[in-house]
Design a protein around this motif. Structure first.
Motif, PDB file in Angstrom:
ATOM      1  N   LEU A  81      46.977  20.711  31.913  1.00  0.00           N
ATOM      2  CA  LEU A  81      46.626  22.052  32.391  1.00  0.00           C
ATOM      3  C   LEU A  81      47.587  23.106  31.835  1.00  0.00           C
ATOM      4  N   LYS A  82      48.883  22.758  31.807  1.00  0.00           N
ATOM      5  CA  LYS A  82      49.866  23.706  31.262  1.00  0.00           C
ATOM      6  C   LYS A  82      49.627  23.962  29.777  1.00  0.00           C
ATOM      7  N   GLU A  83      49.315  22.890  29.031  1.00  0.00           N
ATOM      8  CA  GLU A  83      49.064  23.049  27.605  1.00  0.00           C
ATOM      9  C   GLU A  83      47.789  23.859  27.357  1.00  0.00           C
ATOM     10  N   SER A  84      46.769  23.614  28.190  1.00  0.00           N
ATOM     11  CA  SER A  84      45.528  24.387  28.055  1.00  0.00           C
ATOM     12  C   SER A  84      45.787  25.867  28.323  1.00  0.00           C
ATOM     13  N   GLU A  85      46.558  26.153  29.361  1.00  0.00           N
ATOM     14  CA  GLU A  85      46.881  27.543  29.683  1.00  0.00           C
ATOM     15  C   GLU A  85      47.648  28.200  28.539  1.00  0.00           C
ATOM     16  N   THR A  86      48.611  27.455  27.976  1.00  0.00           N
ATOM     17  CA  THR A  86      49.399  28.008  26.868  1.00  0.00           C
ATOM     18  C   THR A  86      48.532  28.302  25.658  1.00  0.00           C
ATOM     19  N   ILE A  87      47.638  27.375  25.319  1.00  0.00           N
ATOM     20  CA  ILE A  87      46.777  27.558  24.145  1.00  0.00           C
ATOM     21  C   ILE A  87      45.829  28.733  24.346  1.00  0.00           C
ATOM     22  N   ILE A  88      45.224  28.818  25.538  1.00  0.00           N
ATOM     23  CA  ILE A  88      44.284  29.909  25.794  1.00  0.00           C
ATOM     24  C   ILE A  88      44.993  31.258  25.719  1.00  0.00           C
ATOM     25  N   SER A 141      47.855  31.969  24.176  1.00  0.00           N
ATOM     26  CA  SER A 141      48.307  32.213  22.804  1.00  0.00           C
ATOM     27  C   SER A 141      47.146  32.645  21.915  1.00  0.00           C
ATOM     28  N   TYR A 142      46.003  31.997  22.096  1.00  0.00           N
ATOM     29  CA  TYR A 142      44.845  32.316  21.268  1.00  0.00           C
ATOM     30  C   TYR A 142      44.328  33.720  21.553  1.00  0.00           C
ATOM     31  N   LEU A 143      44.114  34.037  22.835  1.00  0.00           N
ATOM     32  CA  LEU A 143      43.562  35.347  23.188  1.00  0.00           C
ATOM     33  C   LEU A 143      44.551  36.474  22.882  1.00  0.00           C
ATOM     34  N   LEU A 144      45.848  36.245  23.159  1.00  0.00           N
ATOM     35  CA  LEU A 144      46.854  37.253  22.819  1.00  0.00           C
ATOM     36  C   LEU A 144      46.928  37.432  21.308  1.00  0.00           C
ATOM     37  N   GLY A 145      46.802  36.316  20.575  1.00  0.00           N
ATOM     38  CA  GLY A 145      46.795  36.401  19.118  1.00  0.00           C
ATOM     39  C   GLY A 145      45.628  37.213  18.594  1.00  0.00           C
ATOM     40  N   LEU A 146      44.458  37.094  19.247  1.00  0.00           N
ATOM     41  CA  LEU A 146      43.293  37.870  18.825  1.00  0.00           C
ATOM     42  C   LEU A 146      43.505  39.361  19.057  1.00  0.00           C
ATOM     43  N   ILE A 147      44.145  39.707  20.189  1.00  0.00           N
ATOM     44  CA  ILE A 147      44.432  41.121  20.457  1.00  0.00           C
ATOM     45  C   ILE A 147      45.394  41.671  19.412  1.00  0.00           C
ATOM     46  N   LEU A 186      49.452  35.964   8.193  1.00  0.00           N
ATOM     47  CA  LEU A 186      49.691  36.509   9.528  1.00  0.00           C
ATOM     48  C   LEU A 186      49.100  35.639  10.642  1.00  0.00           C
ATOM     49  N   MET A 187      47.794  35.403  10.586  1.00  0.00           N
ATOM     50  CA  MET A 187      47.134  34.692  11.693  1.00  0.00           C
ATOM     51  C   MET A 187      47.626  33.262  11.876  1.00  0.00           C
ATOM     52  N   PRO A 188      47.878  32.480  10.796  1.00  0.00           N
ATOM     53  CA  PRO A 188      48.422  31.132  11.011  1.00  0.00           C
ATOM     54  C   PRO A 188      49.743  31.129  11.755  1.00  0.00           C
ATOM     55  N   ARG A 189      50.556  32.183  11.557  1.00  0.00           N
ATOM     56  CA  ARG A 189      51.848  32.253  12.242  1.00  0.00           C
ATOM     57  C   ARG A 189      51.687  32.649  13.707  1.00  0.00           C
ATOM     58  N   ILE A 190      50.590  33.337  14.033  1.00  0.00           N
ATOM     59  CA  ILE A 190      50.397  33.825  15.398  1.00  0.00           C
ATOM     60  C   ILE A 190      49.752  32.756  16.278  1.00  0.00           C
ATOM     61  N   VAL A 191      48.601  32.208  15.834  1.00  0.00           N
ATOM     62  CA  VAL A 191      47.901  31.210  16.665  1.00  0.00           C
ATOM     63  C   VAL A 191      47.646  29.902  15.935  1.00  0.00           C
ATOM     64  N   GLY A 192      47.930  29.858  14.641  1.00  0.00           N
ATOM     65  CA  GLY A 192      47.610  28.654  13.875  1.00  0.00           C
ATOM     66  C   GLY A 192      48.339  27.426  14.359  1.00  0.00           C
ATOM     67  N   SER A 193      49.574  27.619  14.832  1.00  0.00           N
ATOM     68  CA  SER A 193      50.353  26.471  15.291  1.00  0.00           C
ATOM     69  C   SER A 193      49.892  25.971  16.654  1.00  0.00           C
ATOM     70  N   LYS A 194      49.087  26.781  17.352  1.00  0.00           N
ATOM     71  CA  LYS A 194      48.639  26.393  18.688  1.00  0.00           C
ATOM     72  C   LYS A 194      47.239  25.779  18.664  1.00  0.00           C
ATOM     73  N   VAL A 195      46.317  26.401  17.916  1.00  0.00           N
ATOM     74  CA  VAL A 195      44.937  25.938  17.888  1.00  0.00           C
ATOM     75  C   VAL A 195      44.695  25.205  16.572  1.00  0.00           C
ATOM     76  N   LYS A 196      44.900  23.893  16.576  1.00  0.00           N
ATOM     77  CA  LYS A 196      44.746  23.099  15.358  1.00  0.00           C
ATOM     78  C   LYS A 196      43.395  22.399  15.372  1.00  0.00           C
ATOM     79  N   ILE A 197      42.376  23.133  14.959  1.00  0.00           N
ATOM     80  CA  ILE A 197      41.021  22.612  14.891  1.00  0.00           C
ATOM     81  C   ILE A 197      40.585  22.630  13.431  1.00  0.00           C
ATOM     82  N   ASN A 198      39.993  21.534  12.952  1.00  0.00           N
ATOM     83  CA  ASN A 198      39.590  21.512  11.546  1.00  0.00           C
ATOM     84  C   ASN A 198      38.421  22.466  11.306  1.00  0.00           C
ATOM     85  N   ALA A 199      38.264  22.877  10.046  1.00  0.00           N
ATOM     86  CA  ALA A 199      37.284  23.905   9.693  1.00  0.00           C
ATOM     87  C   ALA A 199      35.858  23.478  10.018  1.00  0.00           C
ATOM     88  N   PHE A 200      35.540  22.183   9.801  1.00  0.00           N
ATOM     89  CA  PHE A 200      34.184  21.709  10.077  1.00  0.00           C
ATOM     90  C   PHE A 200      33.848  21.850  11.561  1.00  0.00           C
TER      91      PHE A 200
END
Length: 354
Positions: free
Chosen positions: A190-197, A199-205, A284-298
């Motif tokens: 749950l903590k990791e999910s909260e962190t990823i969400i 990080s991802y949404l803040l990164g988008l802003i 820029l974007m890999p440094r902001i959220v790339g390290s958190k959301v590691k999903i392959n392109a496919f």
């Protein structure tokens, strides 16, 4: 006790996936506001916790958090309305520019393919009649979509408030599904999910902010009209992975064509967008959220397409954070680990077929 065959287990998994997708497809109008509210409430948690630490009552801290979100969204709406007002004020000039481009295109088609202006006009009139004949249906659908839009965003603040207010109740519900020996694993997930969400949404802003500044600033320097509007539209559409950038380029070109008769301005816009997008995607974007959301392109592209098919734009936008949360669940579940491997952005070094 007889062990269940692996083929039966895998069949149940596939049936479960089909059932979940079907439920999302049928109940998208109900599920998507709840899902979007969940992600937004996770984003507002730090603000809510900060206000609570300042001895502000819980209900008031939740309301303040939602009001801050409303002010942020109100600022975006105000910006769009002011830019659209400028476009309306320049309608005569836009109409003249569009007519000039259409005439040049008509002459080019005539010279290249031998289709006269008269034949082109006839074809356009026929297509226009077809559009007018279906206009009633389109307007009817638009009214239905508009009412759904109002209901969708009208429910969001209510859902966000209730999720923040009853967060401990939801957590208790989740923990009760697991034995006490697994609670630590659930807590970490749950903590990791909260962190990823977050990080991802803040990164988008952050991404929308710097892309708007970079695109708008560079276009202003090169004298492109409606530079900030093109910048913010592209930045927002770019939030939709892989597909949004294409539509952002198209809208940028159309806005530029409508504001000038020089094709060099269109080339300039495309070069600026390409340069900023390359900088965004690779630095820029890999440094902001790339390290958190590691999903392959496919998995990302497939998820965006499925999300768009099921729930439209909101489904495309929420596809990546939802896939990231699913990966966390899969990685921590023994019988579902292979699905986590399928979503991961890690290619095996060894060829298992050798």
């Amino acid at each position: 006790m007889k062990e269940i065959p692996i083929t039966v287990i895998r069949s149940i998994e596939l049936l479960g996936i089909v059932l979940v997708v079907f439920i999302f497809y049928v109940g998208a109008d109900i599920i998507m506001p709840i899902l979007l509210s969940f992600f937004i409430s996770i984003m507002l948690l730090p603000v809510h916790r900060f206000l609570m630490s300042k001895k502000i009552p819980e209900i008031l801290s939740i309301i303040i958090s939602i009001l801050l979100l409303a002010l942020f969204l109100g600022g975006i709406i105000w910006f769009f309305s002011s830019q659209i007002t400028k476009l309306i004020n320049e309608f005569d000039q836009i109409k003249s520019n569009v007519n000039n481009h259409l005439n040049n295109l008509s002459h080019w088609i005539d010279n290249k393919f031998g289709i006269s202006s008269k034949e082109q006009t006839k074809f356009i009139n026929e297509q226009s009649n077809n559009v007018l004949n279906s206009l009633g249906k389109i307007l009817g659908g638009a009214m239905g979509s508009f009412s759904s839009f109002i209901v969708f965003f009208g429910l969001l603040p209510i859902y966000i408030y209730l999720m923040l207010f009853y967060k401990n109740l939801f957590l208790k519900f989740i923990f009760m599904w697991f034995s006490p020996t697994d609670h630590e694993m659930v807590r970490e997930g749950l903590k990791e999910s909260e962190t990823i969400i977050k990080s991802y949404l803040l990164g988008l802003i952050i991404q929308v902010t710097y892309m708007t500044i970079l695109l708008g600033g560079l276009m202003i320097i090169f004298g492109i009209k409606h530079a900030l509007l093109i910048g913010v539209i592209f930045a927002i559409l770019n939030l939709i992975p892989y597909i949004g950038a294409l539509f952002g380029n198209i809208i940028g070109v159309l806005l530029t064509l409508s504001s000038t008769q020089e094709l060099s301005a269109v080339i300039t816009v495309l070069i600026i967008i390409s340069a900023v997008q390359f900088l965004d995607n690779n630095i820029l974007m890999p440094r902001i959220v790339g390290s958190k959301v590691k999903i392959n392109a496919f998995a990302a592209i497939f998820g965006v397409i499925v999300g768009g098919t099921i729930a439209g734009i909101s489904g495309m936008f929420l596809a990546l954070p939802l896939i990231a949360v699913l990966k966390i669940i899969f990685d921590r579940t023994k019988i579902l680990k292979q699905w986590g491997v399928l979503l991961a952005d890690e290619r095996p070094k060894n060829n298992l077929m050798k």
